[in-house]
Design a protein around this motif. Structure first.
Motif, PDB file in Angstrom:
ATOM      1  N   GLY A 154       0.792  -1.215   0.000  1.00  0.00           N
ATOM      2  CA  GLY A 154       0.000   0.000   0.000  1.00  0.00           C
ATOM      3  C   GLY A 154       0.826   1.268   0.000  1.00  0.00           C
ATOM      4  O   GLY A 154       0.316   2.344   0.305  1.00  0.00           O
ATOM      5  N   VAL A 155       2.125   1.140  -0.347  1.00  0.00           N
ATOM      6  CA  VAL A 155       3.026   2.296  -0.409  1.00  0.00           C
ATOM      7  C   VAL A 155       3.766   2.272  -1.744  1.00  0.00           C
ATOM      8  O   VAL A 155       4.283   1.222  -2.142  1.00  0.00           O
ATOM      9  N   TRP A 156       3.801   3.414  -2.422  1.00  0.00           N
ATOM     10  CA  TRP A 156       4.494   3.541  -3.709  1.00  0.00           C
ATOM     11  C   TRP A 156       5.363   4.794  -3.688  1.00  0.00           C
ATOM     12  O   TRP A 156       4.961   5.833  -3.164  1.00  0.00           O
ATOM     13  N   VAL A 157       6.550   4.697  -4.248  1.00  0.00           N
ATOM     14  CA  VAL A 157       7.370   5.879  -4.522  1.00  0.00           C
ATOM     15  C   VAL A 157       7.310   6.098  -6.026  1.00  0.00           C
ATOM     16  O   VAL A 157       7.767   5.248  -6.805  1.00  0.00           O
ATOM     17  N   VAL A 158       6.707   7.206  -6.444  1.00  0.00           N
ATOM     18  CA  VAL A 158       6.451   7.435  -7.861  1.00  0.00           C
ATOM     19  C   VAL A 158       7.257   8.629  -8.354  1.00  0.00           C
ATOM     20  O   VAL A 158       7.483   9.597  -7.624  1.00  0.00           O
ATOM     21  N   GLY A 159       7.681   8.520  -9.608  1.00  0.00           N
ATOM     22  CA  GLY A 159       8.506   9.570 -10.186  1.00  0.00           C
ATOM     23  C   GLY A 159       7.845  10.345 -11.296  1.00  0.00           C
ATOM     24  O   GLY A 159       8.394  11.354 -11.762  1.00  0.00           O
ATOM     25  N   THR A 160       6.651   9.894 -11.715  1.00  0.00           N
ATOM     26  CA  THR A 160       5.935  10.575 -12.795  1.00  0.00           C
ATOM     27  C   THR A 160       4.438  10.460 -12.545  1.00  0.00           C
ATOM     28  O   THR A 160       3.979   9.639 -11.750  1.00  0.00           O
ATOM     29  N   GLU A 161       3.684  11.272 -13.285  1.00  0.00           N
ATOM     30  CA  GLU A 161       2.223  11.207 -13.180  1.00  0.00           C
ATOM     31  C   GLU A 161       1.696   9.866 -13.658  1.00  0.00           C
ATOM     32  O   GLU A 161       0.732   9.324 -13.096  1.00  0.00           O
ATOM     33  N   LYS A 162       2.338   9.287 -14.663  1.00  0.00           N
ATOM     34  CA  LYS A 162       1.915   7.980 -15.155  1.00  0.00           C
ATOM     35  C   LYS A 162       2.087   6.917 -14.075  1.00  0.00           C
ATOM     36  O   LYS A 162       1.202   6.075 -13.869  1.00  0.00           O
ATOM     37  N   GLU A 163       3.213   6.945 -13.378  1.00  0.00           N
ATOM     38  CA  GLU A 163       3.438   5.980 -12.301  1.00  0.00           C
ATOM     39  C   GLU A 163       2.446   6.174 -11.161  1.00  0.00           C
ATOM     40  O   GLU A 163       2.141   5.220 -10.423  1.00  0.00           O
ATOM     41  N   ALA A 164       1.923   7.375 -11.000  1.00  0.00           N
ATOM     42  CA  ALA A 164       1.004   7.676  -9.895  1.00  0.00           C
ATOM     43  C   ALA A 164      -0.375   7.066 -10.098  1.00  0.00           C
ATOM     44  O   ALA A 164      -1.204   7.099  -9.180  1.00  0.00           O
TER      45      ALA A 164
END
Length: 379
Positions: A154-164
């Motif tokens: 339930g935790v994500w580290v995202v680098g772009t809007e697409k990854e979000a």
């Protein structure tokens, strides 16, 4: 004299170790477990197999219990309110537990109290995540589901809007947080009783691997004494302000500019406190039971200058019992705690504790034993 009956919802290893701590106190332990094969269900005196999501099951389970407590935070808040309204002691109560159940509510309440936290905001969609990023230092951003996450899930580290986009697919509320540039992770463990007595354990360093706790060092090496006191005082204040009864773990970031920020809360015995079984005068499990029964709390001070806990995770080596001979012969002072869980890759199946006066030696002993039990070390 009739000794009390403690009802624990959840049959995992935390319940198993809490049950163990209750045996010398003469406490009867009643368990609501998902299956008869759960870790605590294999050892508890009275086991009820049922679904904690069902209010009727919870009501039936609570009959004959003097107090209800938990080894996880997933029981629906409205069910706990119903039990409390019927006069059943629930500790911690739903008014406190909701802040460990819902990260959005937790962040809002801690901010009201002026407790330092990472910059955060609830976000509606990937575009809103980008707006949140642009309000600060930009990407990367940490996204968390507000409910249900644990051990990196339930935790994500995202680098772009697409990854979000990924976190929103589950249809639950999403919390965005800044990615903190921290030195290390710490944990402040405290216990509070209904009459207001509270104790604080030494602040520990918690080392994570792939989002899962791997190693805990007590006390945190090289931690500034003033900052340690600030962390303990913060945890005690949170417990008091939220009305926590029982054990509270406050997971922290130590930042590069010498501050501590609150990462997560857990209102139950916690992995960062497992070292207390062998390294403290009174374990987190014993003090949690004392607190929920409103007994005087025990001494939290360490027995030795250093204690190290390392988790034993499942791998490709299922026969851990045969590894005991090597581990026990090599280190007679080693303390092994196994959970009677089936071995699966990455699953927590036990932990080891070591203690002593020389930290490098204590750390090496714990890591060697855990590695040998996992099968990643063969000599």
């Amino acid at each position: 004299m009739t000794f009390p009956v403690v009802g624990m919802v959840g049959g995992g290893q935390l319940a198993r170790m809490t049950h163990e701590a209750g045996i010398p106190l003469g406490i009867t332990f009643k368990l609501l477990s998902d299956t008869p094969q759960d870790s605590a269900a294999l050892v508890a005196h009275e086991v009820v197999v049922g679904d904690y999501h069902d209010l009727g099951t919870l009501r039936d389970f609570a009959r004959g219990c003097d107090v209800i407590t938990f080894d996880h935070e997933h029981v629906p808040t409205e069910h706990l309110r119903a039990l409390e309204a019927e006069g059943i002691p629930v500790r911690p109560g739903p008014a406190a537990l909701v802040y460990a159940q819902d990260k959005g509510l937790m962040r809002a309440r801690l901010s009201e109290l002026g407790v330092p936290c990472p910059r955060h905001r609830l976000v509606a969609d990937p575009a809103d995540v980008t707006r949140f990023a642009e309000e600060g230092e930009g990407y990367p951003v940490v996204l968390k589901t507000t409910r249900g996450g644990y051990d990196g899930k339930g935790v994500w580290v995202v680098g772009t809007e697409k990854e979000a986009a990924e976190p929103f697919r589950a249809g639950v509320r999403v919390l965005a947080e800044e990615k903190v540039d921290y030195v290390r992770e710490l944990a402040a463990n405290v216990v509070r009783s209904p009459h207001g007595q509270a104790v604080a354990y030494p602040v520990v360093e918690s080392q994570q691997v792939d989002g899962v706790c791997d190693t805990v060092i007590a006390p945190a090496p090289g931690l500034d004494e003033e900052l340690s006191g600030i962390a303990q005082e913060m945890a005690l204040r949170i417990a008091n302000e939220l009305g926590v009864i029982g054990h509270l773990a406050v997971e922290l970031f130590e930042t590069r500019d010498g501050r501590v920020l609150v990462n997560e809360l857990a209102m139950r015995p916690h992995n960062s406190g497992h070292w207390t079984q062998d390294g403290a005068a009174t374990s987190q499990f014993a003090n949690h039971l004392r607190a929920v029964l409103d007994l005087p709390l025990g001494d939290p001070r360490p027995r030795q200058p250093w204690t190290v806990m390392v988790n034993v995770l499942g791998g490709d080596f299922p026969d851990m019992y045969s590894a005991y001979l090597h581990c026990m012969a090599r280190d007679p002072g080693l303390k092994i705690h196994m959970y009677a869980k089936g071995v699966k890759p990455g699953r927590k199946v036990g932990h080891v504790n070591t203690y002593g006066e020389d930290l490098p030696e204590v750390l090496e002993r714990a890591r060697h034993a855990a590695g040998y039990l996992r099968g990643t070390i063969t000599e």
